[in-house]
Design a protein around this motif. Structure first.
Motif, PDB file in Angstrom:
ATOM      1  N   TYR A 138      -1.449  -4.055  -9.091  1.00 43.95           N
ATOM      2  CA  TYR A 138      -1.925  -5.323  -8.539  1.00 43.95           C
ATOM      3  C   TYR A 138      -3.198  -5.761  -9.259  1.00 43.95           C
ATOM      4  CZ  TYR A 138       0.751  -2.865  -4.955  1.00 43.95           C
ATOM      5  OH  TYR A 138       1.690  -2.116  -4.287  1.00 43.95           O
TER       6      TYR A 138
ATOM      7  N   VAL B 154      -3.110   2.335  -3.707  1.00 43.07           N
ATOM      8  CA  VAL B 154      -2.260   3.065  -4.645  1.00 43.07           C
ATOM      9  C   VAL B 154      -2.572   4.551  -4.525  1.00 43.07           C
ATOM     10  CG1 VAL B 154      -1.575   3.328  -7.062  1.00 43.07           C
ATOM     11  CG2 VAL B 154      -2.346   1.096  -6.220  1.00 43.07           C
TER      12      VAL B 154
ATOM     13  N   HIS C 286       0.801  -1.237   0.000  1.00 43.21           N
ATOM     14  CA  HIS C 286       0.000   0.000   0.000  1.00 43.21           C
ATOM     15  C   HIS C 286       0.830   1.281   0.000  1.00 43.21           C
ATOM     16  CE1 HIS C 286       0.824   0.412   4.302  1.00 43.21           C
ATOM     17  NE2 HIS C 286       0.279  -0.771   4.546  1.00 43.21           N
TER      18      HIS C 286
ATOM     19  N   TYR D 242      -5.087  -3.683  -0.864  1.00 42.76           N
ATOM     20  CA  TYR D 242      -3.941  -3.008  -1.468  1.00 42.76           C
ATOM     21  C   TYR D 242      -4.340  -1.560  -1.751  1.00 42.76           C
ATOM     22  CZ  TYR D 242      -1.489  -7.455  -2.131  1.00 42.76           C
ATOM     23  OH  TYR D 242      -0.826  -8.639  -1.918  1.00 42.76           O
TER      24      TYR D 242
ATOM     25  N   THR E  98      -8.105   1.736  -3.576  1.00 40.64           N
ATOM     26  CA  THR E  98      -7.916   0.537  -2.767  1.00 40.64           C
ATOM     27  C   THR E  98      -8.756  -0.610  -3.316  1.00 40.64           C
ATOM     28  OG1 THR E  98      -9.644   1.234  -1.205  1.00 40.64           O
ATOM     29  CG2 THR E  98      -7.368   1.811  -0.651  1.00 40.64           C
ATOM     30  N   HIS E  99      -8.209  -1.810  -3.234  1.00 40.55           N
ATOM     31  CA  HIS E  99      -8.938  -3.006  -3.656  1.00 40.55           C
ATOM     32  C   HIS E  99      -8.166  -4.236  -3.190  1.00 40.55           C
ATOM     33  CE1 HIS E  99      -6.119  -4.150  -6.948  1.00 40.55           C
ATOM     34  NE2 HIS E  99      -5.913  -2.838  -7.014  1.00 40.55           N
TER      35      HIS E  99
ATOM     36  N   GLN F 154      -7.958   0.844 -12.206  1.00 38.79           N
ATOM     37  CA  GLN F 154      -7.436   2.202 -12.387  1.00 38.79           C
ATOM     38  C   GLN F 154      -8.472   3.206 -11.914  1.00 38.79           C
ATOM     39  OE1 GLN F 154      -7.633   4.371 -16.260  1.00 38.79           O
ATOM     40  NE2 GLN F 154      -5.394   4.110 -16.287  1.00 38.79           N
TER      41      GLN F 154
ATOM     42  N   SER G 130      -3.246   0.801 -10.598  1.00 39.33           N
ATOM     43  CA  SER G 130      -2.833  -0.238  -9.662  1.00 39.33           C
ATOM     44  C   SER G 130      -1.940  -1.267 -10.342  1.00 39.33           C
ATOM     45  CB  SER G 130      -4.055  -0.930  -9.066  1.00 39.33           C
ATOM     46  OG  SER G 130      -3.651  -1.991  -8.229  1.00 39.33           O
TER      47      SER G 130
ATOM     48  N   SER H 101      -7.292  -5.607 -14.376  1.00 35.53           N
ATOM     49  CA  SER H 101      -6.580  -4.438 -13.861  1.00 35.53           C
ATOM     50  C   SER H 101      -7.551  -3.410 -13.290  1.00 35.53           C
ATOM     51  CB  SER H 101      -5.743  -3.792 -14.970  1.00 35.53           C
ATOM     52  OG  SER H 101      -6.578  -3.374 -16.039  1.00 35.53           O
TER      53      SER H 101
END
Length: 672
Positions: free
Chosen positions: A653, A669, A531, A667, A562-563, A636, A651, A634
């Protein structure tokens, strides 16, 4: 913690009547986790032409508390009530009803938060001699014992409470009248939305002229988003006595062995399923995240150097000091504890021993513990409260009050260390508070990690005050423990924001950020590979608000995405014990969402793209949070203003359908 079963003055805002304080309401509605639905009220004529229904909005509303007897609360967008300390005051103007008769009345309140388990909304008549800008506990009107509601509904967070008034004698059709609100159930806190379309309203049934000639006061439409207030900044000459302190966990410093990142201890042993000889294979490996790698250093003082780096990171986020979790009085964790005090000296940063009541130190004789602690208190970095050295605890109730009392007595009588003791409980029960009150100066609780649960917790600060103690409120981003096979549903950043909101709303003396770096419980705020510094950056806004009592003015756009990287029910390819939503009552709160949290200097569009699908949201200036369902692929997020991209969070991730191991942390970003 890495243990298996742990299981204070600011410039006033220029004000308009509360009914138009939409932006301010929305800010706290976000932080409190309140959703603003369409209004259930409208002034409408009854079918019977002899009576009509008229809705009055409060012309003034505020609250007072004995905890801060000289403080005004007119700039806050919520109203607080308790049985003893907190009183809410509402004022209405009945002049528009002159010549008419009031034959019925009901008070409508939108509950923001409540820990109530019993009915208890109580309405009293009050003098109108007060003004919201100047009302305090000390200058409030004399309390009337009269109660003007016969029924006392129960307050429930997020719901609208309608309180019929049985005694109409205090209501006027010639001018102003006022009420005082409290809650009859003791030791619980309740807050009401205090501004905007959900602010308190009085619905009156009147007899007289045609309904059309009686103007109801209109309510505003529900807002498209949520915003933070933009008050004047606090005076720089008024430093806060409030402290934000983070818990440092010695087992997880920046580097464990001063090796290159690709072969260091984290990589080899903590982040792999078979690390440490397979000791953690049954739960898919010990950790799912690690500190941002620092690689190998040629400095002979690399341990202290790394700790100085962490302290500088904490200071930049508005953190005032570290608790250090003391688990033993020898070995590597003790060496890290001693080094942290050295780093604190070099960085002018406060360090507080937090003795862990669940580890080996709690089984040592009080004399040995006191002697070891005394060596730490020789450091200039040891934090003082007045003339006393602060000593804190984790699960104080574990070894019991008598054990702690002996340690404190030995520190003071044999080692010359005056102590201010802070009892932090796993269970802040009345029994535990009573047992520790004789020798403690402050209390705290380790806390919850689920936003719904956090929003319904008692006002522990009120309970602590009954014992004459300060209170420390916990704040955490999430909690996921592979080793225990359990996690709490944090709801992206909702738990983090709810924790900060409670600390600000309850006006506590301390905030405990739980934790700085316990990667085994995924509660870390420290910059990490999963993070970055997102949770610290988000917390800086609320830390400044907590320190000053005023929400910071947003001058620069910020974006946080966040995700999770897998669905909550995803089955991993490596067979291991499952991680289940058994912490903080999370079983029924599990969700799969990506969230864009934005801090906007002006209105903008927020765009989230996930798995090839894109959704856009209109966002006002201030703080807003938007979510979309989680999808494979993905993720974004963007801030767009006037067709130009202002910030983008891409992201790195990806969300997968079949993960290698369960990893139910969020997670994060930061947008660039």
């Amino acid at each position: 913690m890495h243990t298996p079963l742990r299981t204070h003055t600011h410039d006033p805002i220029s004000r308009t009547p509360h009914a138009v304080h939409l932006a301010v309401l929305a800010a706290f509605a976000l932080v409190l986790g309140v959703i603003l639905p369409a209004s259930p009220l409208a002034a409408a004529a009854e079918a019977n032409a002899a009576t009509s229904e008229v809705t009055l909005a409060a012309t003034e509303s505020t609250w007072t508390t004995s905890r801060k007897p000289t403080t005004t609360h007119d700039t806050l967008p919520y109203l607080s009530v308790t049985a003893k300390q907190d009183r809410t005051y509402l004022k209405f103007d009945g002049a528009a009803l002159k010549g008419k008769s009031i034959v019925g009345a009901k008070l409508v309140l939108r509950v923001a938060t409540s820990a109530a388990t019993k009915p208890g909304v109580v309405v009293h008549p009050a003098s109108t001699s007060w003004q919201e800008q100047t009302l305090t506990h000390d200058n409030r009107p004399a309390d009337s014992a009269a109660q003007i509601n016969a029924t006392t509904p129960q307050a429930r967070a997020g719901e609208t409470v309608t309180v019929p008034l049985s005694d109409l004698s205090s209501l006027s059709t010639n001018g102003s009248f006022a009420f005082r609100l409290q809650y009859s159930q003791g030791a619980v806190g309740t807050t009401y939305v205090g501004a905007g379309p959900r602010a308190p309203q009085l619905v009156l049934e009147v007899e007289g002229d045609d309904p059309a000639s009686v103007p109801s006061q209109p309510t505003e439409p529900a807002p498209p988003g949520v915003t933070e207030p933009e008050p004047a900044p606090p005076a720089a000459s008024s430093p806060s006595d409030k402290k934000v302190l983070a818990v440092y966990f010695p087992p997880y410093p920046l580097s464990l062995d001063n090796k290159p990142t690709e072969s260091d201890y984290y990589t080899r042993n903590y982040l792999t399923v078979d690390g440490e000889g397979g000791a953690h294979a049954e739960y898919g490996g010990l950790l799912r995240d690690r500190p941002i790698p620092v690689g190998a250093s040629t400095s002979p003082t690399w341990q202290v150097d790394n700790l100085r780096t962490e302290i500088r990171q904490a200071k930049s986020a508005g953190i005032d000091g570290f608790f250090v979790n003391v688990m033993s009085v020898s070995g590597l964790n003790w060496e890290t504890t001693v080094n942290l005090f050295t780093a604190g000296e070099l960085e002018d940063f406060d360090i507080i021993p937090m003795v862990d009541g669940t580890t080996s130190i709690s089984r040592l004789a009080p004399a040995q513990v006191a002697s070891s602690l005394a060596t730490l208190y020789e450091s200039p970095a040891a934090m003082k409260v007045g003339a006393d050295y602060l000593l804190s605890s984790f699960k104080a109730e574990g070894p019991g009050a008598a054990w702690w009392k002996q340690i404190i007595n030995l520190l003071e009588t044999q080692h010359g260390v005056p102590v201010s003791f802070q009892a932090v409980f796993l269970n802040a029960s009345d029994a535990n508070m009573t047992a520790f009150a004789p020798f403690s100066d402050s209390f705290g609780n380790w806390g919850e990690r689920n936003p719904r649960v956090i929003n319904n917790l008692p006002v522990y600060d009120d309970r602590a005050e009954e014992y004459g103690k300060d209170w420390m409120e916990p704040v955490a981003p999430q909690d996921m423990r592979p080793r225990l096979g359990a996690y709490a549903e944090a709801g992206n950043t909702e738990a983090l924001r709810a924790g900060w909101a409670k600390a600000i709303r309850d006006d506590v003396e301390y905030v405990q950020m739980v934790t700085w770096n316990d990667y085994s419980e995924s509660t870390q705020f420290a910059p990490s590979t999963a993070h970055g510094s997102a949770y610290l950056e988000i917390s800086r806004y609320y830390s400044d608000w907590f320190h000053t009592g005023t929400a910071p003015k947003i001058t620069e756009d910020e974006l946080f995405l966040t995700h999770r990287v897998q669905f909550a029910d995803a089955v991993p390819s490596v067979d291991h014990e499952p991680i289940q939503p058994s912490l903080s009552g999370s079983k029924n709160d599990v969700r799969d969402t990506a969230e864009a949290l934005v801090f906007l200097s002006a209105p903008a569009t927020v765009q989230i793209t996930i798995g090839g699908s894109t959704k856009r949201f209109d966002a006002p200036a201030g703080v807003s949070a938007f979510t979309v369902p989680l999808k494979v692929g993905s993720v974004q997020a963007k801030i767009i203003r006037e067709d130009a991209v202002v910030k983008t969070a891409d992201s790195p991730y990806e969300v997968v359908a079949t993960p290698k191991v369960q990893d139910l942390q969020y997670y994060a970003v930061t947008g660039e």
